[in-house]
Design a protein around this motif. Sequence first.
Motif, PDB file in Angstrom:
ATOM      1  N   ILE A 118      -3.671  -0.091  -9.736  1.00 30.71           N
ATOM      2  CA  ILE A 118      -2.860  -0.507  -8.591  1.00 30.71           C
ATOM      3  C   ILE A 118      -1.905  -1.604  -9.036  1.00 30.71           C
ATOM      4  O   ILE A 118      -2.334  -2.666  -9.481  1.00 30.71           O
ATOM      5  CB  ILE A 118      -3.761  -1.022  -7.441  1.00 30.71           C
ATOM      6  CG1 ILE A 118      -4.799   0.052  -7.091  1.00 30.71           C
ATOM      7  CG2 ILE A 118      -2.930  -1.404  -6.225  1.00 30.71           C
ATOM      8  CD1 ILE A 118      -5.779  -0.363  -6.019  1.00 30.71           C
ATOM      9  N   LEU A 174      -0.072  -6.438  -5.717  1.00 36.33           N
ATOM     10  CA  LEU A 174      -1.098  -6.697  -4.690  1.00 36.33           C
ATOM     11  C   LEU A 174      -2.187  -7.649  -5.181  1.00 36.33           C
ATOM     12  O   LEU A 174      -3.365  -7.473  -4.845  1.00 36.33           O
ATOM     13  CB  LEU A 174      -1.726  -5.382  -4.202  1.00 36.33           C
ATOM     14  CG  LEU A 174      -0.758  -4.367  -3.571  1.00 36.33           C
ATOM     15  CD1 LEU A 174      -1.512  -3.124  -3.117  1.00 36.33           C
ATOM     16  CD2 LEU A 174      -0.031  -4.981  -2.380  1.00 36.33           C
ATOM     17  N   PRO A 231       4.224   1.937   5.084  1.00 37.70           N
ATOM     18  CA  PRO A 231       3.603   3.137   4.516  1.00 37.70           C
ATOM     19  C   PRO A 231       3.746   3.206   2.993  1.00 37.70           C
ATOM     20  O   PRO A 231       4.720   2.672   2.439  1.00 37.70           O
ATOM     21  CB  PRO A 231       4.384   4.299   5.159  1.00 37.70           C
ATOM     22  CG  PRO A 231       5.474   3.727   5.955  1.00 37.70           C
ATOM     23  CD  PRO A 231       5.335   2.242   5.999  1.00 37.70           C
ATOM     24  N   GLY A 232       2.791   3.841   2.357  1.00 34.38           N
ATOM     25  CA  GLY A 232       2.895   4.114   0.918  1.00 34.38           C
ATOM     26  C   GLY A 232       2.799   2.905   0.026  1.00 34.38           C
ATOM     27  O   GLY A 232       3.329   2.880  -1.084  1.00 34.38           O
ATOM     28  N   THR A 233       2.111   1.849   0.488  1.00 34.45           N
ATOM     29  CA  THR A 233       2.048   0.629  -0.315  1.00 34.45           C
ATOM     30  C   THR A 233       0.693   0.446  -1.015  1.00 34.45           C
ATOM     31  O   THR A 233       0.479  -0.559  -1.672  1.00 34.45           O
ATOM     32  CB  THR A 233       2.320  -0.612   0.563  1.00 34.45           C
ATOM     33  OG1 THR A 233       1.591  -0.482   1.777  1.00 34.45           O
ATOM     34  CG2 THR A 233       3.792  -0.752   0.864  1.00 34.45           C
ATOM     35  N   GLY A 234      -0.221   1.393  -0.844  1.00 29.87           N
ATOM     36  CA  GLY A 234      -1.475   1.310  -1.588  1.00 29.87           C
ATOM     37  C   GLY A 234      -2.689   0.939  -0.758  1.00 29.87           C
ATOM     38  O   GLY A 234      -3.724   0.544  -1.306  1.00 29.87           O
ATOM     39  N   LYS A 235      -2.612   1.101   0.563  1.00 30.96           N
ATOM     40  CA  LYS A 235      -3.765   0.744   1.399  1.00 30.96           C
ATOM     41  C   LYS A 235      -4.957   1.651   1.077  1.00 30.96           C
ATOM     42  O   LYS A 235      -6.084   1.174   0.919  1.00 30.96           O
ATOM     43  CB  LYS A 235      -3.394   0.842   2.888  1.00 30.96           C
ATOM     44  CG  LYS A 235      -2.322  -0.185   3.260  1.00 30.96           C
ATOM     45  CD  LYS A 235      -2.003  -0.182   4.743  1.00 30.96           C
ATOM     46  CE  LYS A 235      -1.085   0.949   5.166  1.00 30.96           C
ATOM     47  NZ  LYS A 235       0.244   0.946   4.500  1.00 30.96           N
ATOM     48  N   LEU A 291      -5.397   3.247  -1.707  1.00 25.83           N
ATOM     49  CA  LEU A 291      -5.840   2.936  -3.073  1.00 25.83           C
ATOM     50  C   LEU A 291      -6.766   1.724  -3.080  1.00 25.83           C
ATOM     51  O   LEU A 291      -7.783   1.708  -3.777  1.00 25.83           O
ATOM     52  CB  LEU A 291      -4.643   2.653  -3.981  1.00 25.83           C
ATOM     53  CG  LEU A 291      -3.721   3.814  -4.347  1.00 25.83           C
ATOM     54  CD1 LEU A 291      -2.606   3.323  -5.255  1.00 25.83           C
ATOM     55  CD2 LEU A 291      -4.494   4.923  -5.029  1.00 25.83           C
ATOM     56  N   GLY A 317       5.333   1.742  -3.239  1.00 24.64           N
ATOM     57  CA  GLY A 317       4.662   2.341  -4.391  1.00 24.64           C
ATOM     58  C   GLY A 317       4.824   3.859  -4.382  1.00 24.64           C
ATOM     59  O   GLY A 317       5.093   4.481  -5.412  1.00 24.64           O
ATOM     60  N   ALA A 318       4.651   4.452  -3.201  1.00 26.16           N
ATOM     61  CA  ALA A 318       4.787   5.907  -3.091  1.00 26.16           C
ATOM     62  C   ALA A 318       6.232   6.324  -3.374  1.00 26.16           C
ATOM     63  O   ALA A 318       6.473   7.342  -4.027  1.00 26.16           O
ATOM     64  CB  ALA A 318       4.365   6.364  -1.700  1.00 26.16           C
ATOM     65  N   ARG A 367       6.797   6.311  -7.059  1.00 30.37           N
ATOM     66  CA  ARG A 367       6.235   7.490  -7.714  1.00 30.37           C
ATOM     67  C   ARG A 367       7.189   8.681  -7.556  1.00 30.37           C
ATOM     68  O   ARG A 367       7.443   9.415  -8.502  1.00 30.37           O
ATOM     69  CB  ARG A 367       4.854   7.822  -7.138  1.00 30.37           C
ATOM     70  CG  ARG A 367       4.129   8.821  -7.998  1.00 30.37           C
ATOM     71  CD  ARG A 367       2.728   9.028  -7.545  1.00 30.37           C
ATOM     72  NE  ARG A 367       2.697   9.726  -6.270  1.00 30.37           N
ATOM     73  CZ  ARG A 367       1.629  10.340  -5.792  1.00 30.37           C
ATOM     74  NH1 ARG A 367       0.504  10.301  -6.474  1.00 30.37           N
ATOM     75  NH2 ARG A 367       1.664  10.955  -4.654  1.00 30.37           N
TER      76      ARG A 367
HETATM   77  P1  ATP Z   1       0.090   5.354   4.183  1.00 26.39           P
HETATM   78  O1  ATP Z   1       0.257   4.160   5.035  1.00 26.39           O
HETATM   79  O2  ATP Z   1       1.309   6.237   4.142  1.00 26.39           O
HETATM   80  O3  ATP Z   1      -1.203   6.100   4.364  1.00 26.39           O
HETATM   81  P2  ATP Z   1      -0.922   3.880   1.951  1.00 26.39           P
HETATM   82  O4  ATP Z   1      -0.475   2.474   2.072  1.00 26.39           O
HETATM   83  O5  ATP Z   1      -2.335   4.213   2.246  1.00 26.39           O
HETATM   84  O6  ATP Z   1       0.081   4.825   2.695  1.00 26.39           O
HETATM   85  P3  ATP Z   1      -1.439   5.076  -0.565  1.00 26.39           P
HETATM   86  O7  ATP Z   1      -1.885   6.386  -0.002  1.00 26.39           O
HETATM   87  O8  ATP Z   1      -2.473   4.174  -1.108  1.00 26.39           O
HETATM   88  O9  ATP Z   1      -0.561   4.299   0.481  1.00 26.39           O
HETATM   89  O10 ATP Z   1      -0.306   5.308  -1.653  1.00 26.39           O
HETATM   90  C1  ATP Z   1       0.371   6.526  -1.770  1.00 26.39           C
HETATM   91  C2  ATP Z   1       0.643   6.799  -3.247  1.00 26.39           C
HETATM   92  O11 ATP Z   1       1.662   5.910  -3.688  1.00 26.39           O
HETATM   93  C3  ATP Z   1      -0.558   6.530  -4.119  1.00 26.39           C
HETATM   94  O12 ATP Z   1      -1.341   7.655  -4.323  1.00 26.39           O
HETATM   95  C4  ATP Z   1       0.092   6.055  -5.414  1.00 26.39           C
HETATM   96  O13 ATP Z   1       0.471   7.132  -6.197  1.00 26.39           O
HETATM   97  C5  ATP Z   1       1.359   5.372  -4.962  1.00 26.39           C
HETATM   98  N1  ATP Z   1       1.192   3.914  -4.805  1.00 26.39           N
HETATM   99  C6  ATP Z   1       1.434   3.211  -3.683  1.00 26.39           C
HETATM  100  N2  ATP Z   1       1.254   1.897  -3.888  1.00 26.39           N
HETATM  101  C7  ATP Z   1       0.874   1.757  -5.164  1.00 26.39           C
HETATM  102  C8  ATP Z   1       0.525   0.635  -5.975  1.00 26.39           C
HETATM  103  N3  ATP Z   1       0.566  -0.630  -5.525  1.00 26.39           N
HETATM  104  N4  ATP Z   1       0.160   0.879  -7.251  1.00 26.39           N
HETATM  105  C9  ATP Z   1       0.131   2.137  -7.730  1.00 26.39           C
HETATM  106  N5  ATP Z   1       0.450   3.228  -7.030  1.00 26.39           N
HETATM  107  C10 ATP Z   1       0.836   3.049  -5.756  1.00 26.39           C
END
Ligand code: ATP
Length: 266
Positions: free
Chosen positions: A19, A22, A59-63, A65, A220-221, A224
Amino acid sequence: ELILSELLDTDLNVTFNDIAGLETAKRTVTELIINPILRPDIFKGQRAPAKGLLLFGPPGTGKTLIAKAIASQGSAKFFSISASSLTSKWIGEGEKMVRTLFAVAKCLSPSIIFIDEIDSLLTKRNENENEASRRMKTEFFIQLDGAKSDTSQPLLVGATNRPQELDEAARRRLQKHIYIPLPEKKARVDLVRHLLKNERSDINEDEMDTIGDLSEGYSGADMRALVQEACITPTRDIDLMTVSEEDIRPVTLEDFKTALNVVKPT
Ligand code: ATP
């Protein structure tokens, strides 16, 4: 059986090293959650851990993860539900499912129950709420209030992009709130490096720095998606049927600039 086959996630190969950025969130969850899971003998009484955690941010910030990494670093079972599937799949059975889920999670303790989009499940909007979802919400509260000193009680981790939509009672019960922000420049660059680890690329340090500057506001998403797009670029405008794989040129800064025009921040 349904809970074990559908909700128990056994693919937990995420650690904090995977990750990017963070750092504050990692430090906080280590102290608040992981250490207590690993050393319940020390973290009891006034040091007893929270039973509910809310991860909020864009969204997509690694919650997800972070939640998975808590489970893998604490050797805990990880039950994962998205709120939309809970309401659509188990119409009318939600209340029973919630009760059973907590019971199963308790048996397999230590366990984490992760609920994505928790705001739509424990919402404060009441107009459209039907009897079944109201009962399910109540059951959640009952389970969360369950024997607080019971060390086999699962940890509930909720994730949301819209914390303001969350029911006040739910917010109170998810005692700890941790903000998961968009990645800073260093984290964005680290993520690009990590994702290019096994790819052929020709990007020097200055150019990496440029990618970091140009990707301000990307999650993060998004990063990627950007790397995937940049890696596809060298395969364009060549005759794919005649080249060998090694002939495809390494990814460059120019490819990232092209990709930045296509992949925009969410
Ligand atoms: P959502 O709110 O859309 O559910 P989320 O915050 O739970 O999103 P994740 O599902 O953890 O986000 O992240 C989506 C993808 O983006 C991960 O599978 C990863 O590939 C990538 N990603 C996001 N943040 C990070 C990070 N800080 N480090 C590495 N990869 C990341």
